[in-house]
Write an enzyme that holds these catalytic residues in place. Sequence first.
Site, short mmCIF file in Angstrom:
data_model
loop_
_atom_site.label_atom_id
_atom_site.label_comp_id
_atom_site.label_asym_id
_atom_site.label_seq_id
_atom_site.Cartn_x
_atom_site.Cartn_y
_atom_site.Cartn_z
N GLN A 17 -79.31 -81.40 54.41
CA GLN A 17 -80.30 -80.37 54.72
C GLN A 17 -81.05 -80.64 56.02
OE1 GLN A 17 -83.34 -80.30 51.70
NE2 GLN A 17 -83.58 -82.52 51.69
N THR A 58 -82.60 -93.41 54.44
CA THR A 58 -81.92 -94.13 55.53
C THR A 58 -82.67 -94.01 56.83
OG1 THR A 58 -79.78 -93.74 54.48
CG2 THR A 58 -79.75 -94.30 56.81
N TYR A 91 -58.10 -106.78 16.13
CA TYR A 91 -58.81 -107.03 17.40
C TYR A 91 -57.89 -106.57 18.52
CZ TYR A 91 -61.04 -109.47 21.30
OH TYR A 91 -61.65 -109.77 22.50
N TYR A 100 -71.29 -102.29 6.25
CA TYR A 100 -71.80 -101.09 6.91
C TYR A 100 -72.22 -100.07 5.87
CZ TYR A 100 -69.43 -102.91 11.06
OH TYR A 100 -69.03 -103.71 12.11
N ASP A 141 -63.42 -104.84 24.68
CA ASP A 141 -62.66 -105.30 23.53
C ASP A 141 -63.21 -104.60 22.29
OD1 ASP A 141 -65.07 -106.70 23.45
OD2 ASP A 141 -64.16 -108.57 22.77
N TYR A 199 -92.47 -108.72 52.38
CA TYR A 199 -91.43 -109.18 53.29
C TYR A 199 -91.86 -108.85 54.72
CZ TYR A 199 -89.70 -104.30 53.32
OH TYR A 199 -89.59 -102.94 53.44
N TRP A 215 -79.38 -98.72 48.04
CA TRP A 215 -80.13 -99.10 49.23
C TRP A 215 -79.17 -99.47 50.35
CZ3 TRP A 215 -84.51 -102.77 47.02
CH2 TRP A 215 -85.26 -102.05 46.08
N VAL A 267 -75.11 -93.95 52.69
CA VAL A 267 -74.08 -93.95 51.65
C VAL A 267 -73.06 -92.84 51.92
CG1 VAL A 267 -73.64 -93.70 49.18
CG2 VAL A 267 -75.67 -94.92 49.97
N HIS A 285 -92.88 -96.66 48.91
CA HIS A 285 -92.98 -98.09 49.21
C HIS A 285 -93.66 -98.23 50.57
CE1 HIS A 285 -91.74 -102.11 50.36
NE2 HIS A 285 -90.90 -101.65 51.25
N HIS A 318 -85.74 -94.10 57.54
CA HIS A 318 -86.88 -94.99 57.75
C HIS A 318 -86.62 -96.41 57.26
CE1 HIS A 318 -87.96 -95.22 53.50
NE2 HIS A 318 -87.97 -93.91 53.41
N GLU A 329 -68.83 -108.11 7.38
CA GLU A 329 -69.73 -107.12 7.95
C GLU A 329 -69.83 -105.98 6.94
OE1 GLU A 329 -68.16 -105.96 11.71
OE2 GLU A 329 -68.62 -107.87 12.68
#
Length: 820
Positions: free
Chosen positions: A42, A52, A537, A649, A550, A265, A363, A21, A231, A54, A647
């Site tokens: 490091q 990465t 809205y 509240y 929205d 896999y 990944w 990455v 893993h 392995h 509605e």
Amino acid sequence: MTTPLRDRTRARVVIIGAGIVGCSLADELTARGWREVTVLDQGPLPAPGGSTSHAPGLVFQTGPSKTMTEFAAYTVRKLGSLDVDGLPCFHPVGGLEIATTEARWADLHRKAGLAASWGVRGELLDAQQCKKLWPLLDEGKVLGGLHTPDDGLARALPACRAQMARAEGRGARFLGRHTVTGIERAAGVVTGVVTDHGVFPADHVVSAAGFWGPVIGSLAGVDVPLLPLAHQYATTAPLPELAGLNDPREEASRPILRHQDRDLYFREHVDRIGIGSYAHRPLPVDPFTVPAYDDAPVMPSSLPFTAEDFAPSWRDSVGLLPALGGSRVADGFNGVFSFTPDGMPVLGESRTLRGFWLAEAVWVTHSAGVAKAVAEWMSDGRPATDVHECDLTRFEDAQRSPAYIAERGAQSFVEVYDVIHPLQPLEQPRPLRTSPFYPRQQELGAAFLEAGGWERPHWYEANAPLAEGLDLPERDAWSARYWSPIAAAEAAVTRERVALYDMTPLRRLEVTGPGALDFLQRMTTNQLAKKPGAVTYTLLLDETGGIRSDLTVARLAPDHFQLGANSPADLDWLLRHAPENVHVRDITPGTCCIGVWGPLARALVQPLTRDDFSHDAFGYFRAKRTHIGHVPVTALRLSYVGELGWELYTTADLGLRLWDTLWAAGQEHGVVAAGRSAFNSLRLEKGYRAWGHDMTTEHDPYEAGLGFAVRPAKGDFLGRAALAGRSEETATRKLTCLTLDDPAANVLGKEPVLRDGVPVGYVTSAAYGYTLGRCIAYAWLPATAAVPGTAVHLDYFGQRFAATVAQEPLFDPKMTRIRR
């Protein structure tokens, strides 16, 4: 938020982590003109010892997330264009997912549909065709498979080398053996990275540290919600069946094989087979105790192999590939990598420490795509791909505790290869968040699903007698999961009488202060300069005109607004932009809401209040502070189900009293409690959009059919300039209403839409319209296909359902039921 192009040559970027990455991001940034880029790690380069170093390199593009598929597809394209020492960094051997159970075989049909929706080549094969691709298979155990020929193997370390070289050629530098010990900051802005070799001044710091992400985050005061887990990966002894088959330089020629029914896999390593297993118990790793490179037996990310955990997987491997019976596990290790509570990456810039970015839990599969998105975000203020599923702000506060991250991260590992239904709720930890109405909902036999940590009723068993005798088409096993015919009864009662809906999980924000109106006018698209009592809205856009969210905005007083929003990202976005004279806060946890909807809603509510709730006195899209019985409420005349209602509240401490007051008064009117399943059906009959499903930042208001919420004449607002010249007439794609021709057919969402047999779009939301007697689907289609009357087909588990483009809204187009 945006770094102007003229500053990129001077802005100092430090990337922490030189794995796939970090290297990809350095390449992407320098390709966009950034020159002061430093990558620290490091460990030694180019294999510093993280995940990465392995990684087995599997790249499968297809999944339920369009975003993740696009990330993987870009990774395939980019790595396929790179080479090191004459070998490409991506080897397109293809992928083969096989099914040994009927449930998996059905799911592979669904995945074939997802592949078509997202533009990935895929083909369903029978058992004989699968064996032809993988001769070692026990054909008798295989029902079929999904072959995706463009998937394959990424050579992760060579890909790092290739991208390092390109980035260095543009001025970047990569420094191994630099351990980060601190993050410097001032006034909420990052200023530098402290290492054991000195301080590196920085205007931007990106944590791409993989499973060390929480460690780097702690140095910056930013929580990183991921859990490192081990893993298992094993390699067999040489197999005679593979002798001489593969070029040692390419390693493999057969597709990556996934046996997801056993969480396994397989890939070739010349004359050996590598086996990865998710079938073992979760093996969490504390990132704060991982040894440094020189103190690790092999490398920090490679832990000793626990043979006892792998033993069942070896038996399952031999069962599928009998040739392994004469072999053995020659090598193995437990490799550490990252999982989040929802299995998605954690991307974006921290609001509390500006300039500090996360590119974590990524990944190899999605690495280049994520790097591209983050580079676009840093360069242009937004990625071209919608990333709301990956945004670091997506988790609720209740989902950020160490206990939650540990429990859900481990479960994400367990579920990697599980067949997950789109409505499938979390199993633990529950209940986590409950509305004040929860005790009454339990008494009514609520069937709870979960979202955002909230327990959300989807139907109520108390309404089962109402469903008796309903003439509903029989559902297939998949669409019948997390569904009940009771939802149809609740929808009917909403249309015919009145129902109570728990809307508490709807996010509520409060915006106050002398600059509140001006601020909201700048941030949203619609005209909010209305008298107190108005509800509007409106949309939040980004700089390119993409829909970030929205909102419904109620002006309760000149300097006091209540917003109905969608996600924690909305709060984060407003807080990032709010001036000092504006206060924005989330009031959701301390409040609650009941939707009272149906033709008899006024008959129920009016006797409980001294205020006039008639249409003339309390019109549609209006707000009023009043009392319902003994309970002070804020009432909004809104309806997401297409019926008369409000509605209501109030504060959480009075919520139960509000419910009981409405429930008692509603008995003479035949009131019921109704759930989200009925709600979703009713809102689609009205054509109401759901942000994050029907539209995202990848779409503009005119494409989404929301141009009515845009008022350019009101003055400048974020995204206004980008919309200049656009209209519904110029849109080349549109969110389109479809109705399925067969009243018995059902789809659930994300299915491909085909015209003349060719995929042209995909479904966003779908539900059976009980009022209309057929399934409704909204889909993104080319404008040329979005013409009412156009015939299309939807691919559902390999079946082709005929559908027709319809004029929306399907129900009550003149709004007579709401405005009465």
